[in-house]
Design an enzyme around this catalytic site. Structure first.
Site, PDB file in Angstrom:
ATOM      1  N   GLY A 281       0.780  -1.235   0.000  1.00 45.19           N
ATOM      2  CA  GLY A 281       0.000   0.000   0.000  1.00 45.19           C
ATOM      3  C   GLY A 281       0.811   1.284   0.000  1.00 45.19           C
ATOM      4  N   ARG A 326       2.525  -1.471  -6.141  1.00 46.39           N
ATOM      5  CA  ARG A 326       2.554  -0.176  -6.805  1.00 46.39           C
ATOM      6  C   ARG A 326       3.887   0.564  -6.612  1.00 46.39           C
ATOM      7  NH1 ARG A 326      -1.964   2.860  -7.308  1.00 46.39           N
ATOM      8  NH2 ARG A 326      -2.884   1.610  -5.659  1.00 46.39           N
ATOM      9  N   ARG A 367      -7.811   3.187 -14.278  1.00 47.00           N
ATOM     10  CA  ARG A 367      -7.793   3.815 -12.950  1.00 47.00           C
ATOM     11  C   ARG A 367      -8.485   5.165 -12.873  1.00 47.00           C
ATOM     12  NH1 ARG A 367      -3.636   5.131 -10.667  1.00 47.00           N
ATOM     13  NH2 ARG A 367      -4.353   4.802  -8.545  1.00 47.00           N
ATOM     14  N   TYR A 371     -11.161   4.930 -10.116  1.00 44.66           N
ATOM     15  CA  TYR A 371     -10.816   5.557  -8.830  1.00 44.66           C
ATOM     16  C   TYR A 371     -10.672   7.067  -8.922  1.00 44.66           C
ATOM     17  CZ  TYR A 371      -8.872   0.796  -8.171  1.00 44.66           C
ATOM     18  OH  TYR A 371      -8.660  -0.550  -8.121  1.00 44.66           O
ATOM     19  N   CYS A 398     -15.809   3.817 -27.006  1.00 48.15           N
ATOM     20  CA  CYS A 398     -17.156   4.352 -27.176  1.00 48.15           C
ATOM     21  C   CYS A 398     -17.780   4.579 -25.813  1.00 48.15           C
ATOM     22  CB  CYS A 398     -17.986   3.388 -27.992  1.00 48.15           C
ATOM     23  SG  CYS A 398     -17.201   3.033 -29.554  1.00 48.15           S
ATOM     24  N   GLU A 399     -17.291   5.597 -25.130  1.00 49.64           N
ATOM     25  CA  GLU A 399     -17.666   5.805 -23.731  1.00 49.64           C
ATOM     26  C   GLU A 399     -17.186   7.215 -23.381  1.00 49.64           C
ATOM     27  OE1 GLU A 399     -18.607   2.819 -21.822  1.00 49.64           O
ATOM     28  OE2 GLU A 399     -19.099   4.194 -20.206  1.00 49.64           O
ATOM     29  N   TYR A 428      -1.167  -1.500 -12.001  1.00 48.79           N
ATOM     30  CA  TYR A 428      -2.616  -1.549 -12.257  1.00 48.79           C
ATOM     31  C   TYR A 428      -2.996  -0.881 -13.573  1.00 48.79           C
ATOM     32  CZ  TYR A 428      -2.058  -2.788  -7.401  1.00 48.79           C
ATOM     33  OH  TYR A 428      -1.625  -3.379  -6.244  1.00 48.79           O
TER      34      TYR A 428
HETATM   35  C1  LIG Z   1      -3.134  -5.089  -3.423  1.00 51.67           C
HETATM   36  C2  LIG Z   1      -2.393  -5.798  -2.357  1.00 51.67           C
HETATM   37  C3  LIG Z   1      -1.048  -5.515  -2.140  1.00 51.67           C
HETATM   38  C4  LIG Z   1      -0.279  -4.486  -2.923  1.00 51.67           C
HETATM   39  O1  LIG Z   1      -0.783  -3.210  -2.783  1.00 51.67           O
HETATM   40  P1  LIG Z   1       0.051  -1.962  -3.379  1.00 51.67           P
HETATM   41  O2  LIG Z   1      -0.825  -0.803  -3.103  1.00 51.67           O
HETATM   42  O3  LIG Z   1       0.227  -2.218  -4.832  1.00 51.67           O
HETATM   43  O4  LIG Z   1       1.340  -1.918  -2.657  1.00 51.67           O
HETATM   44  C5  LIG Z   1      -0.392  -6.222  -1.150  1.00 51.67           C
HETATM   45  N1  LIG Z   1      -1.022  -7.158  -0.417  1.00 51.67           N
HETATM   46  C6  LIG Z   1      -2.324  -7.464  -0.609  1.00 51.67           C
HETATM   47  C7  LIG Z   1      -2.953  -8.514   0.214  1.00 51.67           C
HETATM   48  C8  LIG Z   1      -3.054  -6.795  -1.569  1.00 51.67           C
HETATM   49  O5  LIG Z   1      -4.340  -7.094  -1.744  1.00 51.67           O
END
Ligand SMILES: *Cc1c(COP(=O)(O)O)cnc(C)c1O
Length: 470
Positions: A281, A326, A367, A371, A398-399, A428
């Protein structure tokens, strides 16, 4: 144009436009990106040359940057936790983008690979990644996926529900696994900490599909359930709290909750889990205003937090694992598109917006639609005029929601045939690509030391038609 009708955001973007064209925001673009007479180069290759060779749209990944990002995570966390006497495993979250070459690079840089489907397992198998360097996630694993993971000797399966714990045990039994060769299992926990973007929230109960809650003893019950199956080995607990997190507070709180859980389990059962996984994350910069997370600082903060919480709870710090996706691949990749139609549209407020259509869109970058994600882009094949227009970068689907960048300043002389580069598309993007409108998925090309290599080729109409059996 009625500039008084521009929103503050549009005014800011328009004002920043021409000056930004002359330089590259280093934290947004791949590390080998430079400007050569106003044209973008990557790993010493001019983008015009890349387009000539590989066409558009194409994902271009800076291999050295990927390897450096992977190593940065591994080295920063190992270094920070070394004084505590514990090791850290970094699992590259394959869902962000996975291919055979990428899996190999990750492992060559000392990482492991997280998967969550049979398809992702197939890629790591093809890459020859040893089972112990692979993890399997997912909230609804099939028996086939669990069997494949067990037979492949994966380092761990992360269970997501009580019934799945029983299913893993049952599958292990049917494959002849006993106490002597028990299957390593973690349990996914929801700690009530959610984060993403700049904010985090801390709640008691969670209303989402992943994991088992700390509330009402669900998490403890699940950990005990794993202990009750002799052919499973409880490796530890896992908590992934969100994505694109830019602040360390949520990670610190999450680490505390996990240490507390480990301590409670050990008090109640005498079993001290050898490992905790703190998930992924970690946030990156998509636009120049974004502040990417400082990896080595975060590693140090987490190590300090774990040390002090462990001392407070009179317990030890276990082996740690993390799962960045990410933050490893995102910044290393750009998407190259060719400009087609250009259409100035005057809004009801009298604002002139120049719609610039490119030869991809929501099929290679969902994305923004999914999002409301922000990106930055630039004219990549030449310097362009210093005067800017307020542009909207749109795809060819087409959107009407097929928008890559809602507001950006492009040189006023932008023209059909120009090349546009969108930054930070490594995570992603290709991994969420679709065949909407029966468009062909773009290739992924790596660049290193003046060489470009296709690692995932462009889809062809034959690829599409092969599935259509009439
Ligand atoms: C999506 C996910 C990640 C990676 O998330 P990032 O934001 O790309 O770092 C790691 N562990 C789990 C369980 C996830 O679902």
């Amino acid at each position: 144009m009625n500039t008084a009708a521009l929103t503050p955001e549009e005014t800011r973007i328009l004002a920043a436009g021409p000056s930004q064209q002359a330089e590259l925001a280093a934290h947004v673009w791949p590390s080998t990106a430079t400007l050569d007479d106003g044209a973008l180069t990557l790993a010493g290759i001019n983008v015009a040359e890349l387009v000539e060779q590989h066409g558009t749209p194409s994902f271009i990944i800076d291999e050295q940057h990927f390897r450096d990002r992977a190593r940065l995570f591994r080295d920063s966390f190992r270094h920070a936790f070394q004084p505590l006497g514990v090791d850290v495993d970094v699992y590259y979250a394959g869902k962000s983008f996975l291919s055979v070459a990428i899996a190999k690079w990750a492992v060559e840089e000392g990482l492991r690979v997280d998967t969550c489907t049979g398809g992702e397992l197939a890629i790591v198998e093809r890459a020859g990644i040893p089972g112990e360097a692979v993890g399997l996630h997912g909230n609804n694993k099939s028996v086939a996926e669990i069997s494949r993971a067990i037979n492949g000797g994966v380092g761990r399966i992360v269970a997501d529900s009580l019934s799945e714990i029983d299913l893993i045990a049952q599958t292990a039994r049917s494959l002849g696994r006993t106490e002597a060769d028990s299957v390593p299992v973690m349990v996914r926990i929801t700690t009530g900490i959610h984060a993403g973007g700049h904010e985090f929230i801390s709640t008691a109960r969670e209303d989402q599909k992943f994991g088992l809650s700390l509330v009402g003893g669900q998490a403890l019950e699940a950990l005990k359930r794993v202990l009750s199956h002799p052919n499973l080995k409880l490796l530890g607990a896992h908590a992934h709290i969100g994505s694109q997190i830019q602040d360390s507070t949520a990670f610190e709180l999450n680490a505390r909750k996990m240490l507390e859980l480990r301590k409670t389990l050990s008090t109640e059962t005498g079993y001290l889990m050898p490992e905790l996984d703190l998930g992924g994350g970690y946030g990156i910069a998509y636009v120049p205003e974004d502040q990417p997370i400082d990896v080595s600082k975060l590693a140090q903060t987490l190590a300090d937090t774990m040390q002090s919480v462990a001392a407070e709870l009179k317990t030890s710090v276990p082996r740690i694992s993390i799962e960045p996706g990410r933050a490893i691949v995102g910044p290393t990749t750009i998407t190259l598109y060719t400009v087609g139609t250009i259409k100035p549209v005057t809004t009801d407020e009298g604002v002139v917006r120049t719609y610039v259509s490119i030869d991809g869109g929501m099929s290679d970058n969902i994305r923004p639609a999914l999002y409301d994600a922000k990106y930055t882009a630039r004219l990549a094949n030449r310097p362009g005029a210093t005067e800017a227009v307020l542009a909207r970068l749109v795809g060819k689907h087409c959107e009407s929601g097929d928008i890559v960048i809602n507001d950006l300043a492009l040189p006023a002389d932008i023209a059909p045939g120009d090349i546009i580069a969108v930054a930070a598309t490594g995570a992603y993007g290709r991994s969420m690509a679709s065949n909407y409108n029966n468009i062909l998925k773009p290739p992924v090309i790596t660049v290193k030391n003046g060489q470009s290599t296709v690692i995932v080729r462009r889809e062809t109409e034959d690829d599409l038609l092969r599935l259509d059996v009439g």
